[in-house]
Design an enzyme around this catalytic site. Structure first.
Site, short mmCIF file in Angstrom:
data_model
loop_
_atom_site.label_atom_id
_atom_site.label_comp_id
_atom_site.label_asym_id
_atom_site.label_seq_id
_atom_site.Cartn_x
_atom_site.Cartn_y
_atom_site.Cartn_z
N GLY A 88 -4.78 -8.76 1.54
CA GLY A 88 -5.88 -8.51 2.45
C GLY A 88 -6.55 -7.16 2.22
O GLY A 88 -7.61 -6.87 2.76
N LYS A 109 -4.61 -0.72 -3.96
CA LYS A 109 -4.26 -1.04 -2.57
C LYS A 109 -5.12 -0.18 -1.66
O LYS A 109 -5.13 1.05 -1.81
CB LYS A 109 -2.77 -0.73 -2.37
N ASP A 121 -9.51 -4.30 7.88
CA ASP A 121 -10.68 -3.70 7.24
C ASP A 121 -10.52 -3.56 5.73
O ASP A 121 -11.41 -3.07 5.04
CB ASP A 121 -10.98 -2.32 7.86
N ARG A 172 -0.97 0.85 -7.68
CA ARG A 172 0.44 0.51 -7.74
C ARG A 172 0.72 -0.27 -9.02
O ARG A 172 -0.06 -1.13 -9.41
CB ARG A 172 0.75 -0.35 -6.50
N ARG A 179 6.15 -12.79 -4.73
CA ARG A 179 7.00 -12.55 -3.56
C ARG A 179 7.69 -13.84 -3.15
O ARG A 179 7.25 -14.93 -3.55
CB ARG A 179 6.11 -12.08 -2.39
N ASP A 244 7.23 -11.67 2.65
CA ASP A 244 6.08 -11.33 1.79
C ASP A 244 6.25 -9.95 1.17
O ASP A 244 5.48 -9.57 0.29
CB ASP A 244 4.77 -11.40 2.58
N ASN A 245 7.23 -9.21 1.63
CA ASN A 245 7.49 -7.89 1.05
C ASN A 245 8.79 -7.89 0.25
O ASN A 245 9.45 -6.86 0.14
CB ASN A 245 7.56 -6.82 2.15
N ASP A 254 6.31 -2.55 -1.28
CA ASP A 254 5.65 -2.37 0.00
C ASP A 254 6.27 -1.28 0.86
O ASP A 254 7.04 -1.54 1.77
CB ASP A 254 5.55 -3.69 0.76
P1 AMP Z 1 1.99 -5.37 5.02
O1 AMP Z 1 2.48 -5.12 6.40
O2 AMP Z 1 1.38 -4.19 4.36
O3 AMP Z 1 3.00 -6.03 4.16
O4 AMP Z 1 0.79 -6.40 5.17
C1 AMP Z 1 0.93 -7.69 5.71
C2 AMP Z 1 -0.35 -8.46 5.52
O5 AMP Z 1 -1.41 -7.84 6.22
C3 AMP Z 1 -0.81 -8.58 4.09
O6 AMP Z 1 -1.42 -9.82 3.93
C4 AMP Z 1 -1.81 -7.47 3.97
O7 AMP Z 1 -2.73 -7.68 2.92
C5 AMP Z 1 -2.48 -7.52 5.32
N1 AMP Z 1 -3.08 -6.23 5.68
C6 AMP Z 1 -2.42 -5.11 6.02
N2 AMP Z 1 -3.28 -4.11 6.30
C7 AMP Z 1 -4.52 -4.61 6.13
C8 AMP Z 1 -5.84 -4.08 6.27
N3 AMP Z 1 -6.06 -2.83 6.65
N4 AMP Z 1 -6.87 -4.91 6.01
C9 AMP Z 1 -6.67 -6.18 5.64
N5 AMP Z 1 -5.46 -6.74 5.49
C10 AMP Z 1 -4.39 -5.97 5.74
MG MG Z 2 3.03 -6.50 2.27
#
Ligand code: AMP
Ligand code: MG
Length: 472
Positions: A88, A109, A121, A172, A179, A244-245, A254
């Site tokens: 995202g 990232k 965002d 990164r 994953r 997912d991590n 992550d």
């Molecule tokens: P994370 O907690 O970093 O592993 O993210 C979990 C999910 O949320 C993943 O699909 C990320 O791409 C999405 N995500 C986290 N932060 C953002 C952000 N600021 N904008 C869009 N997607 C995000």
């Molecule tokens: Mg993640």
């Protein structure tokens, strides 16, 4: 542009179900905060100046040979299945085969919105970017499999979190970004053709000797058992071990609300969103088993005989705790100077950890002080420690190798402590990168006493970081 990256992309050639093709979103004023030259050289990257590095690793210029895309995946977040996550706020530029012949992903990232952004965002701010840069490089220097940090670029754009913060992009580098959740997304959709394709791709890329899903599962279980034992051995708390991590490669991936334990307690949690302590320090071995059970579940549709598959997979998952304990014990034996195995070793290690927990002894400094003979000072209950030390000394008599050397190689002198990271981020926000440089310098040789002994000091009450955040 003279910057060149010897791309050789393979994920981009996978079917359209695997990703969404798009370029990173340009930023207002990219400025290079940090760049990992040795890693860049390892990857065969050639460049001229910081400005072009900032343009490329800030997302303003797509380098020749890149095939930018956002990857699709799903995952269990805190135990709840989320059917669609995906990159995202990340863009895979492509892959290179490095000088050692290893295929590595190069991913931005914080590079803007993608079709998988949901409410987000697509951006990141300085704090989490510099935190991941420092901690992932520290993990690498500690000898723990991990994604790496190639570059950090500030964007010149504000990011709105609880407050307005300056934006940044992290580059990164990973063995891959496959994953557990990448398998889950296709299994849950009953898209067996894609699942099979992912299996073949993963085997070819990471475990070429794995002939079938059972062999892949066993290889990933072995890698993850080793990894979690390594985390435990340096007091690392990942903080958000969602599926997912969790990378198939066995790399730590992550770095969000991760943190290292200062005063030891098994229930330590830093992450502000981990209210139930699901990902607490001592819970990590249980969670990684749970995650492997999810991988096993996702692999079942690939097997011709479902019942037989479930039986075999279950056996592998059930055998994992004993495997983790063996990996764990091997590392903690070394931490108390043992190179041989004896019956009461688990008890001896646990005895020390129990005392440390009771006294709130500093994890890193206590183990380090075992080698120098100063560990007693780390305890308030000296009599209890003396009793333990007497047992320990008796056990050490059976050793032929020099226990001090074993301990020095197993117990880092310096780790990225939370309060130092916070201090480094605050300084960087004010334009001062000196604390970042000093931390990086010390953490690049974690088994040597750092030039600045203050970097080994636990936080004072006023410096203590109470909670860490994902920063998303
Ligand atoms: P994370 O907690 O970093 O592993 O993210 C979990 C999910 O949320 C993943 O699909 C990320 O791409 C999405 N995500 C986290 N932060 C953002 C952000 N600021 N904008 C869009 N997607 C995000
Ligand atoms: Mg993640």
């Amino acid at each position: 542009m003279t910057l060149s990256i010897p791309f050789d992309n393979s994920y981009a050639r996978l079917p359209a179900q695997f990703h969404a093709r798009l370029a990173p979103e340009p930023v207002r004023a990219p400025h290079l905060l940090a760049f990992n030259r040795p890693l860049a050289q390892e990857l065969g990257i050639a460049w001229d100046d910081a400005e072009e590095l900032a343009r490329v690793f800030g997302g303003n210029a797509v380098p020749e040979g890149a095939d930018p895309l956002a990857q699709l995946y799903a995952g269990h977040q805190f135990g709840q299945y989320n059917p669609q996550l995906g990159d995202g706020r990340a863009i895979l530029l492509g892959e290179v085969v490095d000088r050692a012949g290893r295929r590595r992903d190069i991913q931005l990232k914080g590079s803007g919105r993608t079709p998988y952004s949901r409410m987000g965002d697509g951006r990141a701010w300085f704090g989490p970017v510099l935190r991941e840069y420092v901690v992932s490089e520290a993990m690498h220097a500690l000898g723990i499999p991990t994604t790496r940090a190639l570059a950090a670029v500030s964007t010149g754009e504000p990011v709105l979190r609880e407050q307005v913060l300056p934006g940044a992009v992290l580059t990164r580098v990973a063995a891959s970004h496959i994953r557990v959740g990448t398998f889950q997304v296709f299994a849950a959709r009953r898209d067996i053709a894609s699942l099979r394709r992912l299996f073949d791709y993963t085997v070819a890329r990471h475990y070429p000797e794995a002939a079938d899903p059972q062999a892949l599962l066993d290889a990933v279980i072995a890698a993850q058992a080793r990894l979690v034992a390594q985390w435990m051995s340096v007091g690392f708390i990942h903080g958000v071990m969602n599926t997912d991590n969790c990378a198939l490669s066995g790399e730590t991936i992550d770095y969000g609300p991760c943190a290292f334990v200062d005063d030891y307690h098994p229930d330590t949690v830093f992450s502000s969103i981990d209210r139930m302590g699901r990902y607490a320090y001592a819970n990590q071995p249980r969670i990684i088993v749970w995650n492997m059970a999810q991988l096993a579940t996702a692999l079942v549709p690939l097997m011709p005989d479902e019942e037989a598959a479930i039986e075999g997979f279950t056996r592998s998952v059930h055998a994992m705790p004993a495997r983790i304990e063996a990996e764990w014990l091997a590392r903690f034996r070394a931490k108390i100077g043992l190179s041989t195995e004896a019956e009461g070793d688990l008890d001896l290690v646990s005895g020390l950890l129990d005392l440390m927990a009771r006294d709130g002894a500093d994890f890193t400094n206590t183990f380090r002080a075992l080698a120098t003979g100063d560990a007693r000072d780390q305890f308030t209950d000296r009599a209890e420690f003396d009793a333990w030390a007497a047992r320990w000394q008796a056990r050490l008599e059976a050793e032929e190798e020099d226990p001090e050397a074993v301990m020095r190689a197993a117990n880092p002198a310096v780790i990225p402590r939370n309060h130092r990271i916070e201090e480094m981020i605050d300084a960087a926000l004010g334009g001062d990168m000196a604390p970042f440089e000093a931390l990086m310098q010390a953490l690049s040789r974690p088994y040597e006493a750092p030039e600045d002994p203050a970097l080994t000091r636990p936080p004072k009450a006023s410096e203590r970081v109470q909670a860490t955040f994902c920063g998303t």
